[in-house]
Scaffold this motif. Structure first.
Motif, short mmCIF file in Angstrom:
data_model
loop_
_atom_site.label_atom_id
_atom_site.label_comp_id
_atom_site.label_asym_id
_atom_site.label_seq_id
_atom_site.Cartn_x
_atom_site.Cartn_y
_atom_site.Cartn_z
N ASN A 159 0.48 1.78 -14.96
CA ASN A 159 -0.88 2.15 -15.34
C ASN A 159 -1.23 3.54 -14.83
OD1 ASN A 159 -2.26 0.22 -16.92
ND2 ASN A 159 -2.27 -1.22 -15.20
N CYS A 181 0.92 -3.49 -22.33
CA CYS A 181 -0.09 -4.05 -21.42
C CYS A 181 -0.15 -5.55 -21.63
CB CYS A 181 -1.45 -3.43 -21.76
SG CYS A 181 -2.84 -4.27 -20.99
N ASP A 182 -0.33 -6.28 -20.53
CA ASP A 182 -0.34 -7.74 -20.65
C ASP A 182 -1.75 -8.32 -20.84
OD1 ASP A 182 -1.51 -7.44 -18.19
OD2 ASP A 182 0.10 -8.38 -17.07
N MET A 183 -2.78 -7.43 -20.84
CA MET A 183 -4.14 -7.96 -20.97
C MET A 183 -4.36 -8.71 -22.30
SD MET A 183 -6.86 -7.87 -18.92
CE MET A 183 -6.95 -9.61 -19.21
N ASN A 210 -5.66 1.29 -25.13
CA ASN A 210 -5.33 0.32 -24.09
C ASN A 210 -6.54 0.12 -23.17
OD1 ASN A 210 -3.71 0.19 -21.00
ND2 ASN A 210 -3.64 -1.44 -22.49
N HIS A 211 -6.82 -1.14 -22.84
CA HIS A 211 -7.97 -1.53 -22.02
C HIS A 211 -9.28 -1.09 -22.66
CE1 HIS A 211 -5.56 -2.17 -17.99
NE2 HIS A 211 -5.08 -2.86 -19.00
#
Ligand SMILES: NC(=O)c1ccc[n+]([C@@H]2O[C@H](COP(=O)([O-])OP(=O)(O)OC[C@H]3O[C@@H](n4cnc5c(N)ncnc54)[C@H](O)[C@@H]3O)[C@@H](O)[C@H]2O)c1
Ligand SMILES: O=P(O)(O)OC[C@H]1O[C@H](O[C@H]2[C@H](O)[C@@H](O)[C@@H](O)O[C@@H]2CO)[C@H](O)[C@@H](O)[C@@H]1O
Ligand SMILES: [Mn+2]
Length: 462
Positions: A159, A181-183, A210-211
């Motif tokens: 990250n 990303c695993d979110m 991402n995010h």
């Protein structure tokens, strides 16, 4: 597997895999996941590589035990030498935390001192982490290119992944790096539990950075179950008993709050289901109100995940008995699935970071977006999303500009661009907040950041 299967690297296995950031708290879980899937992703050697050999040496015996419980033949190497780590490697999993938890603590606590969200990857904390990570990531790519198999893939978890992805696009556009990303998979795990189906039964549509994105559909057997999800979220957020039970980290108070906060987010904008990280951008005041400026997530992790793993490693060294010290979960499973799909051209559908190239029609061609993609032996093939509504487009464009400015600040060593990036972030209310936080962070990151020079001092061009 049949002979006609195309392999991305020069062999169909067994592979040499290096883990960069071998001393990570996630290493044992990832290796456990590799062992569980060994028949589908054969390995000749696992190499741990870390610049902190002391930390890596604490984790390594635990990793070796996990390997030996499943295989006597896999070679295991622990090193801080890039040549040893990467020579002939076919895959590199990257999970470096540049500056480690002590700098994560600073990323979280400095903004909070100024009344602004303190978070690992969002807001000023994420920008600071980005300024630390872009150049070491490029260094890693260069080392892999120098020593590894010419067709080796780097699958990157390091990250802040959105900023790392943009930095890599700018500085090493041809590198074989897939940022993940695993979110989203963690959210999909909860979605499946809410709908009472197996995780593999759910196919989602999703767009964003991402995010910073939204699920638009959740199909099960071709039927969009978003209406049911909205009803569940209206009462409970995206929280399920299953999530806490199957992922101990998610029983931590901060994660429970995060899943609950999907409820207010969707109450205001019920159309799509937000990535949990949207809480930091859309309700920063409430987040700050509930954050303890003296005890942040970094402290929770050091007192939880890290302490538990280190204690188990010490106990194992003394007694030869390894307790239940780490968690596999979606994090380990996801990176192995992605690598398998790259290795064997499985064309599995996963949410990953890719250059947009028209997938989201009304966002810039070269933006690094997070969308569903088929993972082929040549890399990800993004699935077309089409046009997104103006509200989401506006939010994404602001965040994208912020992240791109941060990358430019890093490359050019520009104070002004860093200040612009901090000012553009939605979590930062004013330019004065941005400047005060940036200046504190420059001091705290003196060992890590490139030097940021001012183009003007007292109104005079330098
Ligand atoms: N993308 C995702 O969804 C996702 C999910 C979970 C964790 N992560 C990331 O995975 C990483 C590991 O997280 P953690 O909590 O286990 O951290 P950690 O501090 O336990 O481990 C990170 C390791 O990286 C090492 N490191 C730092 N700089 C390095 C460099 N230049 N070269 C090689 N090694 C280096 C550190 O010494 C440390 O041992 C972090 O970047 C975290 O943000 C990402
Ligand atoms: O605060 P941390 O260090 O526990 O987690 C930060 C990371 O959070 C996300 O990953 C989660 C994931 O969502 C969950 O399912 C499980 O696997 O744990 C992960 C770590 O908590 C996020 O995607 C990462 O980018 C963050 O680093
Ligand atoms: Mn993530």
């Amino acid at each position: 597997m049949t002979d006609h299967v195309k392999s991305s690297v020069h062999t169909k296995g067994p592979f040499i895999l290096a883990i960069a950031g071998g001393g990570s708290t996630y290493t044992p879980g990832i290796v456990k996941s590799l062992m569980v899937k060994l028949a589908e992703f054969p390995l000749a050697e696992i190499r741990l590589y870390d610049i902190d050999s002391e930390r890596q040496n604490v984790i390594a015996p635990v990793v070796e035990k996990v390997i030996r419980d499943h295989s006597d033949s896999i070679k295991f190497t622990v090193t801080s030498e890039p040549e040893v780590a990467f020579s002939g490697a076919h895959f590199v999993f990257a999970q470096m935390r540049v500056g480690q938890y002590s700098m994560r603590e600073q990323d979280e606590k400095i903004p909070l001192r100024h009344g602004v969200v303190g978070q690992e990857t969002c807001g000023p904390g994420g920008l600071a982490y980005g300024l630390r990570t872009i150049l070491p990531m490029v260094e890693l790519i260069d080392l892999v290119e120098r020593y590894a198999d010419k067709k080796a893939w780097i699958v990157n978890y390091s990250n802040p992944a959105a900023i790392v992805a943009e930095g890599v696009r700018r500085l090493r556009p041809d590198a074989r790096v897939l940022n993940i990303c695993d979110m989203p998979v963690a959210a999909m795990r909860n979605i499946a539990a809410i709908l009472g189906v197996d995780r593999d039964a759910v196919t989602v549509n999703y767009f964003g950075l991402n995010h910073f994105g939204w699920f638009t559909h959740a199909f099960v057997d071709g039927v969009d179950r978003m209406p049911e999800l909205r009803k569940h979220v209206a009462k409970f957020g995206l929280l399920t008993e299953d999530a806490a039970a199957t992922d101990p980290q998610h029983a931590d108070p901060s994660w429970v709050k995060t899943w609950r906060n999907i409820q207010p987010l969707m109450e205001h904008f019920p159309e799509y289901l937000p990535n949990p990280y949207m809480q930091y951008y859309l309700m920063p005041n409430q987040i700050v109100e509930h954050q303890d400026p003296d005890y942040t997530r970094a402290n929770e992790v050091m007192d939880g995940r890290e302490k538990k793993l280190f204690a188990a490693a010490a106990e194992y060294k003394k007694t030869g008995i390894l307790s239940d010290a780490f968690h596999v979960g979606v994090h380990g499973a996801f990176i192995v699935d992605v690598a398998r799909s790259l290795a064997f051209d499985l064309r599995q559908r996963h949410l990953v970071m890719v250059e947009n190239r028209g997938a989201i029609a009304n966002l810039p061609y070269d933006a690094m977006v997070e969308v569903p993609a088929y993972i082929t032996s040549q890399g990800p093939e993004a699935i077309t999303v089409g046009k997104i509504p103006l509200f989401y487009k506006g939010l994404i464009e602001q965040q994208l500009a912020c992240e791109q400015l941060l990358v430019e600040a890093t490359i050019e060593g520009s104070y002004e661009k860093a200040l612009q990036a901090f000012t553009l972030n939605r979590t930062v209310p004013t330019m004065q907040h941005a400047k005060a936080i940036l200046d504190d962070m420059i001091e705290a990151n003196s060992d890590y950041w490139p030097k940021l020079k001012k183009a003007f001092v007292d109104g005079v061009a330098q």
